[in-house]
Design an enzyme around this catalytic site. Structure first.
Site, PDB file in Angstrom:
ATOM      1  N   ARG A  15      47.246  36.706  40.055  1.00 46.22           N
ATOM      2  CA  ARG A  15      45.914  37.323  40.073  1.00 46.22           C
ATOM      3  C   ARG A  15      45.754  38.207  41.325  1.00 46.22           C
ATOM      4  O   ARG A  15      45.812  39.434  41.229  1.00 46.22           O
ATOM      5  CB  ARG A  15      44.860  36.210  40.012  1.00 46.22           C
ATOM      6  CG  ARG A  15      43.467  36.683  39.645  1.00 46.22           C
ATOM      7  CD  ARG A  15      42.724  37.339  40.783  1.00 46.22           C
ATOM      8  NE  ARG A  15      42.552  36.470  41.943  1.00 46.22           N
ATOM      9  CZ  ARG A  15      42.058  36.893  43.096  1.00 46.22           C
ATOM     10  NH1 ARG A  15      41.695  38.149  43.257  1.00 46.22           N
ATOM     11  NH2 ARG A  15      41.956  36.082  44.125  1.00 46.22           N
ATOM     12  N   ASP A  16      45.618  37.595  42.487  1.00 52.11           N
ATOM     13  CA  ASP A  16      45.366  38.403  43.691  1.00 52.11           C
ATOM     14  C   ASP A  16      46.562  39.308  43.980  1.00 52.11           C
ATOM     15  O   ASP A  16      46.410  40.446  44.433  1.00 52.11           O
ATOM     16  CB  ASP A  16      45.101  37.481  44.895  1.00 52.11           C
ATOM     17  CG  ASP A  16      44.217  38.120  45.950  1.00 52.11           C
ATOM     18  OD1 ASP A  16      44.106  39.360  45.957  1.00 52.11           O
ATOM     19  OD2 ASP A  16      43.649  37.400  46.779  1.00 52.11           O
ATOM     20  N   HIS A 207      42.110  31.081  52.516  1.00 52.46           N
ATOM     21  CA  HIS A 207      42.673  32.189  51.717  1.00 52.46           C
ATOM     22  C   HIS A 207      42.832  33.360  52.680  1.00 52.46           C
ATOM     23  O   HIS A 207      41.873  34.069  52.981  1.00 52.46           O
ATOM     24  CB  HIS A 207      41.684  32.486  50.583  1.00 52.46           C
ATOM     25  CG  HIS A 207      42.029  33.638  49.700  1.00 52.46           C
ATOM     26  ND1 HIS A 207      42.409  33.487  48.385  1.00 52.46           N
ATOM     27  CD2 HIS A 207      42.014  34.976  49.910  1.00 52.46           C
ATOM     28  CE1 HIS A 207      42.619  34.677  47.837  1.00 52.46           C
ATOM     29  NE2 HIS A 207      42.376  35.603  48.741  1.00 52.46           N
ATOM     30  N   HIS A 209      44.548  36.872  53.825  1.00 49.57           N
ATOM     31  CA  HIS A 209      45.364  38.076  53.644  1.00 49.57           C
ATOM     32  C   HIS A 209      46.039  38.353  54.987  1.00 49.57           C
ATOM     33  O   HIS A 209      45.551  37.937  56.039  1.00 49.57           O
ATOM     34  CB  HIS A 209      44.488  39.239  53.161  1.00 49.57           C
ATOM     35  CG  HIS A 209      44.119  39.083  51.717  1.00 49.57           C
ATOM     36  ND1 HIS A 209      44.791  39.742  50.712  1.00 49.57           N
ATOM     37  CD2 HIS A 209      43.206  38.296  51.100  1.00 49.57           C
ATOM     38  CE1 HIS A 209      44.272  39.373  49.544  1.00 49.57           C
ATOM     39  NE2 HIS A 209      43.317  38.499  49.746  1.00 49.57           N
ATOM     40  N   CYS A 240      42.856  43.452  47.549  1.00 50.20           N
ATOM     41  CA  CYS A 240      41.677  43.582  46.701  1.00 50.20           C
ATOM     42  C   CYS A 240      41.393  45.066  46.496  1.00 50.20           C
ATOM     43  O   CYS A 240      41.354  45.833  47.454  1.00 50.20           O
ATOM     44  CB  CYS A 240      40.485  42.901  47.367  1.00 50.20           C
ATOM     45  SG  CYS A 240      38.955  43.111  46.444  1.00 50.20           S
ATOM     46  N   ASN A 249      48.094  38.722  50.212  1.00 48.73           N
ATOM     47  CA  ASN A 249      47.918  37.384  50.783  1.00 48.73           C
ATOM     48  C   ASN A 249      49.144  37.048  51.612  1.00 48.73           C
ATOM     49  O   ASN A 249      50.206  37.629  51.424  1.00 48.73           O
ATOM     50  CB  ASN A 249      47.826  36.339  49.667  1.00 48.73           C
ATOM     51  CG  ASN A 249      46.659  36.578  48.759  1.00 48.73           C
ATOM     52  OD1 ASN A 249      46.778  37.311  47.793  1.00 48.73           O
ATOM     53  ND2 ASN A 249      45.532  35.984  49.064  1.00 48.73           N
TER      54      ASN A 249
HETATM   55  P1  HMG Z   1      28.574  45.664  36.278  1.00 42.35           P
HETATM   56  O1  HMG Z   1      29.005  47.024  35.876  1.00 42.35           O
HETATM   57  O2  HMG Z   1      27.444  45.524  37.237  1.00 42.35           O
HETATM   58  O3  HMG Z   1      28.324  44.691  35.020  1.00 42.35           O
HETATM   59  O4  HMG Z   1      29.841  44.920  36.896  1.00 42.35           O
HETATM   60  P2  HMG Z   1      27.456  44.782  33.744  1.00 42.35           P
HETATM   61  O5  HMG Z   1      27.028  43.372  33.432  1.00 42.35           O
HETATM   62  O6  HMG Z   1      26.400  45.854  33.878  1.00 42.35           O
HETATM   63  O7  HMG Z   1      28.515  45.245  32.635  1.00 42.35           O
HETATM   64  C1  HMG Z   1      29.097  46.526  32.618  1.00 42.35           C
HETATM   65  C2  HMG Z   1      30.253  46.554  31.632  1.00 42.35           C
HETATM   66  O8  HMG Z   1      31.261  45.602  32.013  1.00 42.35           O
HETATM   67  C3  HMG Z   1      29.839  46.158  30.208  1.00 42.35           C
HETATM   68  O9  HMG Z   1      30.720  46.846  29.332  1.00 42.35           O
HETATM   69  C4  HMG Z   1      30.178  44.697  30.147  1.00 42.35           C
HETATM   70  O10 HMG Z   1      30.417  44.218  28.862  1.00 42.35           O
HETATM   71  C5  HMG Z   1      31.464  44.643  30.969  1.00 42.35           C
HETATM   72  P3  HMG Z   1      30.299  48.227  28.595  1.00 42.35           P
HETATM   73  O11 HMG Z   1      29.038  47.877  27.853  1.00 42.35           O
HETATM   74  O12 HMG Z   1      30.060  49.221  29.714  1.00 42.35           O
HETATM   75  O13 HMG Z   1      31.481  48.551  27.754  1.00 42.35           O
HETATM   76  N1  HMG Z   1      31.674  43.320  31.580  1.00 42.35           N
HETATM   77  C6  HMG Z   1      32.787  42.589  31.427  1.00 42.35           C
HETATM   78  N2  HMG Z   1      33.915  42.798  30.734  1.00 42.35           N
HETATM   79  C7  HMG Z   1      34.839  41.806  30.782  1.00 42.35           C
HETATM   80  N3  HMG Z   1      34.694  40.672  31.495  1.00 42.35           N
HETATM   81  C8  HMG Z   1      33.579  40.444  32.198  1.00 42.35           C
HETATM   82  C9  HMG Z   1      32.566  41.427  32.177  1.00 42.35           C
HETATM   83  N4  HMG Z   1      31.362  41.516  32.768  1.00 42.35           N
HETATM   84  C10 HMG Z   1      30.828  42.670  32.387  1.00 42.35           C
HETATM   85  N5  HMG Z   1      33.446  39.318  32.905  1.00 42.35           N
HETATM   86  C11 HMG Z   1      31.125  42.948  37.314  1.00 42.35           C
HETATM   87  C12 HMG Z   1      29.755  43.604  37.386  1.00 42.35           C
HETATM   88  C13 HMG Z   1      31.051  41.665  38.115  1.00 42.35           C
HETATM   89  C14 HMG Z   1      31.467  42.650  35.866  1.00 42.35           C
HETATM   90  C15 HMG Z   1      32.157  43.943  37.911  1.00 42.35           C
HETATM   91  O14 HMG Z   1      31.705  44.344  39.159  1.00 42.35           O
HETATM   92  C16 HMG Z   1      33.526  43.341  38.022  1.00 42.35           C
HETATM   93  O15 HMG Z   1      34.177  43.038  37.022  1.00 42.35           O
HETATM   94  N6  HMG Z   1      34.019  43.177  39.251  1.00 42.35           N
HETATM   95  C17 HMG Z   1      35.308  42.564  39.445  1.00 42.35           C
HETATM   96  C18 HMG Z   1      35.745  42.761  40.816  1.00 42.35           C
HETATM   97  C19 HMG Z   1      37.059  42.077  41.038  1.00 42.35           C
HETATM   98  O16 HMG Z   1      37.685  41.523  40.145  1.00 42.35           O
HETATM   99  N7  HMG Z   1      37.504  42.160  42.303  1.00 42.35           N
HETATM  100  C20 HMG Z   1      38.738  41.564  42.690  1.00 42.35           C
HETATM  101  C21 HMG Z   1      38.706  40.091  42.682  1.00 42.35           C
HETATM  102  S1  HMG Z   1      37.819  39.378  44.059  1.00 42.35           S
HETATM  103  C22 HMG Z   1      39.003  39.284  45.309  1.00 42.35           C
HETATM  104  O17 HMG Z   1      40.067  39.810  45.187  1.00 42.35           O
HETATM  105  C23 HMG Z   1      38.648  38.469  46.503  1.00 42.35           C
HETATM  106  C24 HMG Z   1      39.330  37.101  46.530  1.00 42.35           C
HETATM  107  O18 HMG Z   1      40.740  37.222  46.441  1.00 42.35           O
HETATM  108  C25 HMG Z   1      38.997  36.388  47.830  1.00 42.35           C
HETATM  109  C26 HMG Z   1      39.218  37.324  49.029  1.00 42.35           C
HETATM  110  O19 HMG Z   1      40.350  37.702  49.329  1.00 42.35           O
HETATM  111  O20 HMG Z   1      38.187  37.653  49.620  1.00 42.35           O
HETATM  112  C27 HMG Z   1      38.841  36.218  45.383  1.00 42.35           C
HETATM  113 MG    MG Z   2      42.041  37.683  48.053  1.00 44.70          MG
END
Ligand code: HMG
Ligand code: MG
Length: 302
Positions: A15-16, A207, A209, A240, A249
């Site tokens: 994933r990450d 966690h 990086h 990210c 990481n």
């Molecule tokens: P949004 O645009 O505000 O959401 O995004 P929305 O509810 O308005 O939906 C917009 C569109 O997204 C719609 O589709 C929804 O159906 C779809 P459309 O009608 O335009 O075709 N949608 C989804 N599709 C699939 N799965 C879902 C989903 N939700 C909505 N779950 C949202 C808000 C949270 C969805 C968006 O910002 C997002 O997906 N962000 C993901 C960010 C991400 O994955 N970042 C990386 C992971 S975090 C990380 O790496 C940090 C970590 O490692 C710890 C660290 O290191 O700090 C964990």
């Molecule tokens: Mg991370």
């Protein structure tokens, strides 16, 4: 404080590690990566994300990955779920654990999940309730606990505040995440000490990086404050997409090498992990960033 005799490593490379890859990594390779990591003995593998494919295209095949992996009995397969839509995907996919991911920084929360910290907590509440009702484990991640790419310094109270909100929701585990790898050991000690004043240390994970090369030192500092769960990524893969310039990481091989030297058990087959790191780096057409992994591979080739 005496160091723990056993540490749980959560392997987050599927994933990450992969979410930030520009070229789409095939579902076959993702499935093989998860299977090989589970076979190497990791008790918990972060296998996929159920996020918007527009936001993170690399994770668009999460349902396929989850459908095709072999399930090793006892291994926890985790997936990221930012909202109910993500949770429904996770439930259908048979995830053992979901990860809600909030931040201690307002600016990062907006960039990463398009809402404020308070809005994210309100979004997570029904997700956690549904997961608990379905008997699925829940982990809460706190991004930018050691610093933010947009806001800079992040107060420790902001980290503790998110931890307390997660606790109120009854999450099982809380990740203190250094998203951009800026933390140094004394700050890590201070943050972990503050978090473990409100959360049982057995439920807190680190966690880290490795952007600034501090991750191993930060893990050692965390071990000294009673933390015994860490997230690592084979070959140091990752980053990210919403934290520009942040590298992967901490490399799993480097952490396993250090823990072995400290006589801390992980239950993981180190040699198998070195192989996985070399295999995965070859798939991505580049040298991995694990120092220990590359050193062992060079020694083997000599
Ligand atoms: P949004 O645009 O505000 O959401 O995004 P929305 O509810 O308005 O939906 C917009 C569109 O997204 C719609 O589709 C929804 O159906 C779809 P459309 O009608 O335009 O075709 N949608 C989804 N599709 C699939 N799965 C879902 C989903 N939700 C909505 N779950 C949202 C808000 C949270 C969805 C968006 O910002 C997002 O997906 N962000 C993901 C960010 C991400 O994955 N970042 C990386 C992971 S975090 C990380 O790496 C940090 C970590 O490692 C710890 C660290 O290191 O700090 C964990
Ligand atoms: Mg991370």
């Amino acid at each position: 404080m005496a160091l723990p005799s056993r540490v749980k490593i959560v392997e987050v490379s599927p994933r990450d590690g992969l979410q930030n890859e520009k070229e789409f990594v095939s579902t076959d390779i993702k499935v093989e990566l998860v299977n090989r990591l589970a076979a190497a003995g990791f008790p918990n593998v972060e296998a996929a994300s159920f996020v918007s494919p527009k936001w993170v295209p690399q994770m668009a095949d999460g349902a396929d990955v989850m459908a095709r992996i072999e399930r090793r009995p006892g291994t926890i397969y985790s997936v990221l779920t930012p909202n109910m839509k993500g949770f429904e995907g996770a439930l259908a996919a048979g995830a053992d654990e979901i990860v809600i991911f909030g931040a201690a920084s307002e600016a990062f929360s907006q960039k990463n999940i398009n809402c404020s910290i308070a809005e994210s907590i309100a979004r997570f509440e029904p997700v956690v309730q549904a997961a608990r009702a379905a008997g699925i484990r829940v982990r809460g991640s706190i991004s930018c606990a050691l610093g933010c790419p947009y806001q800079g310094d992040v107060p420790i109270e902001a980290v503790v505040d998110v931890a307390q909100r997660y606790l109120a929701m009854q999450v099982d585990e809380i990740d203190v995440a250094d998203t951009i790898g800026v933390g140094t050991p004394q700050r890590v000690r201070d943050v972990m000490a503050a978090v473990t004043r409100v959360v049982d240390p057995a439920r807190v994970s680190g966690h880290f990086h490795d952007t600034y090369g501090q991750a191993l030192a930060n893990i050692l500092a965390s071990l000294e404050t009673g933390i015994s769960i860490f997230h690592t990524s084979v070959a140091g893969l990752g980053g990210c997409p919403y934290a520009k310039g942040a590298t992967g990481n901490v490399a799993t091989e480097d952490v396993l090498y250090m823990l072995r030297g400290l006589d801390i058990d992980t239950g993981v087959d180190f040699d198998a992990v070195v192989d996985i790191g070399q295999w995965m780096s070859a798939n991505l057409n580049r040298k991995g960033s694990s120092r220990a992994g590359n050193a062992i591979a060079a020694k083997r080739a000599a």
